[in-house]
Design a protein around this motif. Structure first.
Motif, PDB file in Angstrom:
ATOM      1  N   VAL A  15       9.356   1.226   2.075  1.00 62.79           N
ATOM      2  CA  VAL A  15       9.503   1.968   3.331  1.00 62.79           C
ATOM      3  C   VAL A  15       8.637   3.223   3.278  1.00 62.79           C
ATOM      4  O   VAL A  15       7.914   3.536   4.234  1.00 62.79           O
ATOM      5  N   GLN A  16       8.679   3.930   2.154  1.00 67.87           N
ATOM      6  CA  GLN A  16       7.871   5.142   2.005  1.00 67.87           C
ATOM      7  C   GLN A  16       6.376   4.822   2.081  1.00 67.87           C
ATOM      8  O   GLN A  16       5.605   5.549   2.711  1.00 67.87           O
ATOM      9  N   LEU A  17       5.976   3.714   1.461  1.00 66.47           N
ATOM     10  CA  LEU A  17       4.570   3.311   1.483  1.00 66.47           C
ATOM     11  C   LEU A  17       4.126   3.003   2.910  1.00 66.47           C
ATOM     12  O   LEU A  17       3.074   3.461   3.357  1.00 66.47           O
ATOM     13  N   GLN A  18       4.919   2.223   3.632  1.00 69.44           N
ATOM     14  CA  GLN A  18       4.584   1.890   5.018  1.00 69.44           C
ATOM     15  C   GLN A  18       4.526   3.150   5.884  1.00 69.44           C
ATOM     16  O   GLN A  18       3.642   3.298   6.730  1.00 69.44           O
ATOM     17  N   LEU A  19       5.478   4.048   5.675  1.00 68.17           N
ATOM     18  CA  LEU A  19       5.490   5.297   6.419  1.00 68.17           C
ATOM     19  C   LEU A  19       4.218   6.095   6.128  1.00 68.17           C
ATOM     20  O   LEU A  19       3.564   6.605   7.042  1.00 68.17           O
ATOM     21  N   GLY A  20       3.855   6.186   4.871  1.00 73.37           N
ATOM     22  CA  GLY A  20       2.629   6.893   4.499  1.00 73.37           C
ATOM     23  C   GLY A  20       1.400   6.291   5.152  1.00 73.37           C
ATOM     24  O   GLY A  20       0.526   7.009   5.655  1.00 73.37           O
ATOM     25  N   GLN A  21       1.326   4.964   5.169  1.00 76.43           N
ATOM     26  CA  GLN A  21       0.171   4.311   5.778  1.00 76.43           C
ATOM     27  C   GLN A  21       0.087   4.599   7.275  1.00 76.43           C
ATOM     28  O   GLN A  21      -0.991   4.886   7.806  1.00 76.43           O
ATOM     29  N   GLU A  23       0.788  12.147   2.610  1.00 75.24           N
ATOM     30  CA  GLU A  23       0.770  12.416   1.169  1.00 75.24           C
ATOM     31  C   GLU A  23       2.186  12.513   0.607  1.00 75.24           C
ATOM     32  O   GLU A  23       2.483  11.969  -0.455  1.00 75.24           O
ATOM     33  N   ARG A  24       3.077  13.196   1.343  1.00 74.80           N
ATOM     34  CA  ARG A  24       4.473  13.301   0.874  1.00 74.80           C
ATOM     35  C   ARG A  24       5.129  11.916   0.806  1.00 74.80           C
ATOM     36  O   ARG A  24       5.836  11.607  -0.152  1.00 74.80           O
ATOM     37  N   ALA A  25       4.880  11.084   1.809  1.00 80.95           N
ATOM     38  CA  ALA A  25       5.471   9.740   1.811  1.00 80.95           C
ATOM     39  C   ALA A  25       4.901   8.906   0.663  1.00 80.95           C
ATOM     40  O   ALA A  25       5.646   8.212  -0.038  1.00 80.95           O
ATOM     41  N   PHE A  26       3.587   8.982   0.451  1.00 77.95           N
ATOM     42  CA  PHE A  26       2.987   8.238  -0.655  1.00 77.95           C
ATOM     43  C   PHE A  26       3.523   8.737  -1.995  1.00 77.95           C
ATOM     44  O   PHE A  26       3.792   7.947  -2.901  1.00 77.95           O
ATOM     45  N   ARG A  27       3.708  10.035  -2.108  1.00 79.31           N
ATOM     46  CA  ARG A  27       4.239  10.599  -3.354  1.00 79.31           C
ATOM     47  C   ARG A  27       5.645  10.046  -3.631  1.00 79.31           C
ATOM     48  O   ARG A  27       5.966   9.670  -4.759  1.00 79.31           O
ATOM     49  N   ARG A  28       6.481   9.990  -2.581  1.00 76.43           N
ATOM     50  CA  ARG A  28       7.834   9.438  -2.750  1.00 76.43           C
ATOM     51  C   ARG A  28       7.777   7.945  -3.096  1.00 76.43           C
ATOM     52  O   ARG A  28       8.567   7.469  -3.912  1.00 76.43           O
ATOM     53  N   GLN A  64      -1.821   0.432  -3.997  1.00 73.28           N
ATOM     54  CA  GLN A  64      -1.737   0.194  -2.558  1.00 73.28           C
ATOM     55  C   GLN A  64      -1.880   1.473  -1.738  1.00 73.28           C
ATOM     56  O   GLN A  64      -2.020   1.425  -0.529  1.00 73.28           O
ATOM     57  N   VAL A  65      -1.828   2.603  -2.407  1.00 76.47           N
ATOM     58  CA  VAL A  65      -2.025   3.885  -1.732  1.00 76.47           C
ATOM     59  C   VAL A  65      -3.511   4.014  -1.417  1.00 76.47           C
ATOM     60  O   VAL A  65      -4.351   3.751  -2.280  1.00 76.47           O
ATOM     61  N   PRO A  66      -3.863   4.408  -0.188  1.00 77.24           N
ATOM     62  CA  PRO A  66      -5.284   4.586   0.135  1.00 77.24           C
ATOM     63  C   PRO A  66      -5.976   5.522  -0.858  1.00 77.24           C
ATOM     64  O   PRO A  66      -5.383   6.501  -1.326  1.00 77.24           O
ATOM     65  N   GLU A  67      -7.206   5.208  -1.175  1.00 76.45           N
ATOM     66  CA  GLU A  67      -7.946   5.926  -2.205  1.00 76.45           C
ATOM     67  C   GLU A  67      -7.981   7.438  -1.974  1.00 76.45           C
ATOM     68  O   GLU A  67      -7.895   8.219  -2.925  1.00 76.45           O
ATOM     69  N   ASP A  68      -8.067   7.853  -0.731  1.00 74.42           N
ATOM     70  CA  ASP A  68      -8.129   9.282  -0.416  1.00 74.42           C
ATOM     71  C   ASP A  68      -6.889  10.045  -0.885  1.00 74.42           C
ATOM     72  O   ASP A  68      -6.941  11.269  -1.043  1.00 74.42           O
TER      73      ASP A  68
END
Length: 149
Positions: A104-110, A122-127, A138-142
């Motif tokens: 869920v956090q990954l999808q939210l981050g995307q 960034e906060r969502a990807f970090r979580r 799976q996190v975007p390279e940036d």
């Protein structure tokens, strides 16, 4: 979960969608607020491309239980391209309810990244990575350097 809903789920798993829908409708006749039945019908409608009906079904499931994360996630997935702000709101609710749900956090981050809301993304990807570091690729390279464990 009651026995009829379990029966419908088994039918759905065997791809007997008409049989599953019949059972779900019988469940709803007896219990119009059964979130599992509304959700199951929503998945069937979504599978048949009936997106407006699926959204209504997911909304009915959420009326019965506003914290029903499966319905929040499924509806947000449907709205990703047509209404990204609503999709973000639904995923945000799901992430609040289940903060350690990495997917869920990954999808939210995307979604947030697609909307150029980079700080929130960034906060969502970090979580997401904190909950499951296998998601880092799976996190975007940036964002990867900022979210490495």
């Amino acid at each position: 979960m009651n026995e009829a809903v379990q029966s419908a789920l088994r039918l759905q798993t065997r791809q007997d969608f008409l049989g599953a829908a019949e059972v779900y409708h019988r469940v709803l006749e007896a219990d119009p607020k059964n979130k599992q039945a509304w959700y199951g019908i929503g998945l069937i409608d979504q599978g048949y491309g009936r997106t407006a009906e699926a959204r209504k079904d997911f909304d009915k499931a959420l009326e019965a239980d506003p914290r029903f994360t499966s319905a929040l996630y499924s509806e947000s997935f449907m709205l990703r391209s047509s209404d990204p702000d609503r999709a973000i709101e639904l995923l945000g609710r799901a992430a609040t309810i289940q903060p350690k749900a990495a997917s869920v956090q990954l999808q939210l981050g995307q979604l947030l990244a697609e909307q150029n809301r980079d700080d929130e993304a960034e906060r969502a990807f970090r979580r997401a990575v904190a909950a499951d570091d296998r998601l880092l690729p799976q996190v975007p390279e940036d964002f990867r350097d900022a979210v490495r464990p």
